[in-house]
Design a protein around this motif. Structure first.
Motif, PDB file in Angstrom:
ATOM      1  N   ALA A   1       2.917   2.926  -3.805  1.00 15.86           N
ATOM      2  CA  ALA A   1       4.053   1.968  -3.348  1.00 15.86           C
ATOM      3  C   ALA A   1       5.184   2.481  -3.554  1.00 15.86           C
ATOM      4  CB  ALA A   1       3.956   0.861  -4.352  1.00 15.86           C
ATOM      5  N   GLY A   2       5.473   3.539  -4.159  1.00 21.50           N
ATOM      6  CA  GLY A   2       6.658   4.204  -4.435  1.00 21.50           C
ATOM      7  C   GLY A   2       7.032   5.179  -3.036  1.00 21.50           C
ATOM      8  N   LEU A   3       6.222   5.244  -2.385  1.00 20.89           N
ATOM      9  CA  LEU A   3       6.350   6.084  -1.250  1.00 20.89           C
ATOM     10  C   LEU A   3       7.213   5.339   0.067  1.00 20.89           C
ATOM     11  CD1 LEU A   3       3.359   8.226  -0.975  1.00 20.89           C
ATOM     12  CD2 LEU A   3       5.710   8.844  -1.770  1.00 20.89           C
ATOM     13  N   ILE A   4       7.131   3.627  -0.228  1.00 23.01           N
ATOM     14  CA  ILE A   4       7.664   2.706   0.722  1.00 23.01           C
ATOM     15  C   ILE A   4       9.189   2.992   0.605  1.00 23.01           C
ATOM     16  CG2 ILE A   4       7.902   0.446   1.472  1.00 23.01           C
ATOM     17  CD1 ILE A   4       5.367  -0.027  -0.064  1.00 23.01           C
ATOM     18  N   PRO A   5       9.617   3.460   1.988  1.00 19.83           N
ATOM     19  CA  PRO A   5      11.111   3.380   2.082  1.00 19.83           C
ATOM     20  C   PRO A   5      11.987   2.063   1.621  1.00 19.83           C
ATOM     21  CG  PRO A   5      10.124   4.102   4.015  1.00 19.83           C
ATOM     22  CD  PRO A   5       9.083   3.553   3.333  1.00 19.83           C
ATOM     23  N   ALA A   6      13.098   2.480   1.115  1.00 18.30           N
ATOM     24  CA  ALA A   6      13.934   1.342   0.470  1.00 18.30           C
ATOM     25  C   ALA A   6      13.465   0.548  -0.623  1.00 18.30           C
ATOM     26  CB  ALA A   6      14.416   0.591   1.677  1.00 18.30           C
ATOM     27  N   ILE A   7      12.213   0.261  -0.820  1.00 19.07           N
ATOM     28  CA  ILE A   7      11.980  -0.616  -1.795  1.00 19.07           C
ATOM     29  C   ILE A   7      10.954  -0.206  -2.776  1.00 19.07           C
ATOM     30  CG2 ILE A   7      12.401  -2.823  -0.441  1.00 19.07           C
ATOM     31  CD1 ILE A   7       9.321  -3.173  -0.152  1.00 19.07           C
ATOM     32  N   GLY A   8      10.425   1.008  -2.368  1.00 14.42           N
ATOM     33  CA  GLY A   8       9.125   1.537  -3.154  1.00 14.42           C
ATOM     34  C   GLY A   8       9.591   1.749  -4.538  1.00 14.42           C
ATOM     35  N   ALA A   9      10.889   2.429  -4.732  1.00 11.94           N
ATOM     36  CA  ALA A   9      11.321   2.801  -6.132  1.00 11.94           C
ATOM     37  C   ALA A   9      11.470   1.403  -7.182  1.00 11.94           C
ATOM     38  CB  ALA A   9      12.652   3.471  -6.025  1.00 11.94           C
ATOM     39  N   LEU A  10      11.947   0.216  -6.309  1.00 10.01           N
ATOM     40  CA  LEU A  10      12.238  -0.948  -7.019  1.00 10.01           C
ATOM     41  C   LEU A  10      10.640  -1.413  -7.562  1.00 10.01           C
ATOM     42  CD1 LEU A  10      13.800  -3.152  -7.905  1.00 10.01           C
ATOM     43  CD2 LEU A  10      13.600  -4.202  -5.597  1.00 10.01           C
ATOM     44  N   ILE A  11       9.555  -1.319  -6.553  1.00  7.66           N
ATOM     45  CA  ILE A  11       8.226  -1.744  -6.875  1.00  7.66           C
ATOM     46  C   ILE A  11       7.776  -1.130  -8.166  1.00  7.66           C
ATOM     47  CG2 ILE A  11       5.972  -1.996  -6.040  1.00  7.66           C
ATOM     48  CD1 ILE A  11       7.047  -2.310  -3.195  1.00  7.66           C
ATOM     49  N   THR A  12       7.992   0.236  -8.035  1.00  3.29           N
ATOM     50  CA  THR A  12       7.476   1.086  -8.980  1.00  3.29           C
ATOM     51  C   THR A  12       8.322   0.736 -10.501  1.00  3.29           C
ATOM     52  OG1 THR A  12       7.120   3.038  -7.678  1.00  3.29           O
ATOM     53  CG2 THR A  12       7.170   3.540  -9.909  1.00  3.29           C
ATOM     54  N   ILE A  13       9.425   0.562 -10.472  1.00  2.46           N
ATOM     55  CA  ILE A  13      10.063   0.049 -11.672  1.00  2.46           C
ATOM     56  C   ILE A  13       9.583  -1.123 -12.122  1.00  2.46           C
ATOM     57  CG2 ILE A  13      12.277  -0.644 -12.659  1.00  2.46           C
ATOM     58  CD1 ILE A  13      13.579   1.818 -10.767  1.00  2.46           C
ATOM     59  N   ILE A  14       9.229  -2.238 -11.335  1.00  3.73           N
ATOM     60  CA  ILE A  14       8.939  -3.309 -11.784  1.00  3.73           C
ATOM     61  C   ILE A  14       7.479  -3.511 -12.388  1.00  3.73           C
ATOM     62  CG2 ILE A  14       8.280  -5.662 -10.840  1.00  3.73           C
ATOM     63  CD1 ILE A  14      10.730  -5.556  -8.808  1.00  3.73           C
ATOM     64  N   LEU A  15       6.729  -2.507 -11.641  1.00  2.00           N
ATOM     65  CA  LEU A  15       5.401  -2.295 -12.101  1.00  2.00           C
ATOM     66  C   LEU A  15       5.277  -1.815 -13.854  1.00  2.00           C
ATOM     67  CD1 LEU A  15       3.414  -1.415  -9.154  1.00  2.00           C
ATOM     68  CD2 LEU A  15       3.404  -3.408 -10.297  1.00  2.00           C
ATOM     69  N   MET A  16       6.397  -0.872 -13.884  1.00  2.00           N
ATOM     70  CA  MET A  16       6.497   0.159 -15.076  1.00  2.00           C
ATOM     71  C   MET A  16       6.936  -1.010 -16.210  1.00  2.00           C
ATOM     72  SD  MET A  16       5.205   3.083 -14.493  1.00  2.00           S
ATOM     73  CE  MET A  16       4.064   2.137 -13.466  1.00  2.00           C
ATOM     74  N   VAL A  17       7.763  -2.012 -15.741  1.00  2.00           N
ATOM     75  CA  VAL A  17       8.376  -2.826 -17.032  1.00  2.00           C
ATOM     76  C   VAL A  17       7.583  -3.886 -17.396  1.00  2.00           C
ATOM     77  CG1 VAL A  17      10.550  -4.509 -16.962  1.00  2.00           C
ATOM     78  CG2 VAL A  17      10.941  -2.334 -16.043  1.00  2.00           C
ATOM     79  N   LEU A  18       6.542  -4.529 -16.074  1.00  2.00           N
ATOM     80  CA  LEU A  18       5.685  -5.524 -16.925  1.00  2.00           C
ATOM     81  C   LEU A  18       4.681  -5.231 -17.932  1.00  2.00           C
ATOM     82  CD1 LEU A  18       4.057  -6.294 -13.382  1.00  2.00           C
ATOM     83  CD2 LEU A  18       5.792  -7.497 -14.517  1.00  2.00           C
TER      84      LEU A  18
END
Length: 129
Positions: free
Chosen positions: A93-110
């Motif tokens: 999911a982190g490879l998705i341009p523009a929102i991948g990093a945001l998705i990864t951060i959200i998953l790490m914060v949960l």
């Protein structure tokens, strides 16, 4: 420092779960060490090079450091995903341009799953070693 060393010792452990504290403390210390390596490498490189020359020693030392901690970073991220009940495939999911990093951060914060899940026991209830 305990969290950083624990992750380095478990560099090849891709099963089990990792608490938020383990992941974020490793990330914090890893970032601080990367900055320190870059600053020290740049300072030493500038002392070794002549006037008007640009030294890339800090860059190369940072690159070596990042390569050395790549596997521990990936393994703690996989274990963190396991704590939330997700498979390692969510790394992509982190490879998705523009929102991948945001998705990864959200998953790490949960917060992780309470109790045991398919990846192992709750790390919050397991005593620290």
């Amino acid at each position: 420092m305990h969290w950083y060393l624990t992750v380095l010792k478990k560099y090849a452990v891709l099963d089990g779960r990792a608490r938020r504290m383990e992941y974020w403390m490793f990330t914090l210390l890893d970032t601080l060490f990367a900055i320190l390596v870059c600053i020290l490498g740049t300072a030493v490189g500038s002392m070794m090079s002549g006037p008007g020359e640009i030294s890339f020693l800090g860059f190369w030392l940072l690159l070596i450091y990042m390569f050395l901690v790549l596997m521990p970073k990936l393994s703690v991220t996989v274990r963190r995903l396991h704590d939330t009940g997700r498979s390692a495939l969510w790394l992509f999911a982190g490879l998705i341009p523009a929102i991948g990093a945001l998705i990864t951060i959200i998953l790490m914060v949960l917060d992780g799953d309470a109790g045991e899940n398919e990846y192992g026991p709750d790390p919050k209830t397991v005593p620290l070693t």
